[in-house]
Design a protein around this motif. Structure first.
Motif, PDB file in Angstrom:
ATOM      1  N   UNK A 184       0.854  -1.180   0.000  1.00  0.00           N
ATOM      2  CA  UNK A 184       0.000   0.000   0.000  1.00  0.00           C
ATOM      3  C   UNK A 184       0.894   1.234   0.000  1.00  0.00           C
ATOM      4  N   UNK A 185       0.387   2.313  -0.543  1.00  0.00           N
ATOM      5  CA  UNK A 185       1.119   3.578  -0.544  1.00  0.00           C
ATOM      6  C   UNK A 185       0.137   4.714  -0.358  1.00  0.00           C
ATOM      7  N   UNK A 186       0.594   5.743   0.325  1.00  0.00           N
ATOM      8  CA  UNK A 186      -0.191   6.959   0.507  1.00  0.00           C
ATOM      9  C   UNK A 186       0.636   8.113  -0.033  1.00  0.00           C
ATOM     10  N   UNK A 187       0.046   8.901  -0.922  1.00  0.00           N
ATOM     11  CA  UNK A 187       0.741  10.027  -1.527  1.00  0.00           C
ATOM     12  C   UNK A 187       0.690  11.263  -0.653  1.00  0.00           C
ATOM     13  N   UNK A 188       1.431  12.281  -1.046  1.00  0.00           N
ATOM     14  CA  UNK A 188       1.482  13.528  -0.276  1.00  0.00           C
ATOM     15  C   UNK A 188       0.135  14.231  -0.213  1.00  0.00           C
ATOM     16  N   UNK A 189      -0.700  13.975  -1.204  1.00  0.00           N
ATOM     17  CA  UNK A 189      -2.021  14.585  -1.209  1.00  0.00           C
ATOM     18  C   UNK A 189      -3.062  13.753  -0.476  1.00  0.00           C
ATOM     19  N   UNK A 190      -2.652  12.642   0.148  1.00  0.00           N
ATOM     20  CA  UNK A 190      -3.578  11.787   0.880  1.00  0.00           C
ATOM     21  C   UNK A 190      -4.168  10.653   0.053  1.00  0.00           C
ATOM     22  N   UNK A 215      -3.027   0.607  -3.851  1.00  0.00           N
ATOM     23  CA  UNK A 215      -2.766  -0.768  -3.458  1.00  0.00           C
ATOM     24  C   UNK A 215      -2.063  -1.474  -4.605  1.00  0.00           C
ATOM     25  N   UNK A 216      -1.036  -2.243  -4.266  1.00  0.00           N
ATOM     26  CA  UNK A 216      -0.249  -2.986  -5.245  1.00  0.00           C
ATOM     27  C   UNK A 216      -0.538  -4.471  -5.127  1.00  0.00           C
ATOM     28  N   UNK A 217      -0.653  -5.131  -6.246  1.00  0.00           N
ATOM     29  CA  UNK A 217      -0.701  -6.589  -6.297  1.00  0.00           C
ATOM     30  C   UNK A 217       0.192  -7.009  -7.454  1.00  0.00           C
TER      31      UNK A 217
END
Length: 182
Positions: A109-115, A119-121
């Motif tokens: 999972x990743x969260x960007x600077x803009x919120x 999700x990666x698979x």
């Protein structure tokens, strides 16, 4: 001659013990616009690596930080990290790659600077004549924003690699795992 061999064996044994210890490196930078410190710790015996960085902007004292942690084991790799810019915005990721009999599976999972959240698979698989690899990134609404499929085959001493990539307009793929981009 026996003494020389014995001394060599003792030196090798001592150096092996030293290699098992965690290694910490601290790097500092003092410049006209920013002062920064980076600390890395690698423990080969435990399979861990961490890197933490702090930078202080000289003009206003604003602080930026970055951290990265990775653990390797026989079953795969886990990694996580975060970065906060001078503006206070933070991005982060968590990544796990698990070995299988024929390759690996990956998730994260990743969260960007803009919120925004992603999700990666993915998975990679060895074949009789090469490998296949695919990664799919979806956004919080469940829409696919990045998809990459790679097939490599070897025949007659030649390697053929086919790559298919689909990217949503304006999407810049987050770095899962902190490693190189695939």
């Amino acid at each position: 001659m026996k003494t020389l061999i014995l001394v060599s064996i003792v030196a090798l044994a001592a150096s092996g013990a030293a290699l098992a210890e965690p290694v910490t490196r601290t790097t500092t930078y003092d410049g006209p616009k920013v002062d920064a410190t980076r600390v890395t710790v690698r423990d080969k015996a435990a399979g861990t690596y961490s890197r933490d960085m702090t930078a202080i902007r000289a003009s206003d004292g604003a602080i930026a930080t970055r951290s990265y942690d990775r653990t390797r084991a026989d079953t795969g790799v886990t990694a996580s990290g975060s970065a906060t810019g001078f503006n206070g915005k933070t991005r982060s990721f968590d990544y796990e790659r698990t070995r299988t009999d024929t390759g690996y599976t990956a998730s994260g999972t990743a969260t960007g600077r803009g919120g925004e959240t992603y999700t990666l698979a993915g998975q990679g698989m060895r074949t009789d004549s090469g490998y296949t690899r695919d990664r799919t990134v979806t956004n919080s609404a469940g829409a696919t924003v990045f998809d990459k499929n790679v097939t490599a085959t070897r025949a007659n001493g030649q390697i053929t690699r086919d790559v298919s990539t689909t990217r949503a307009a304006g999407f810049h793929r987050p770095r899962f795992g902190g490693g190189r981009r695939h």
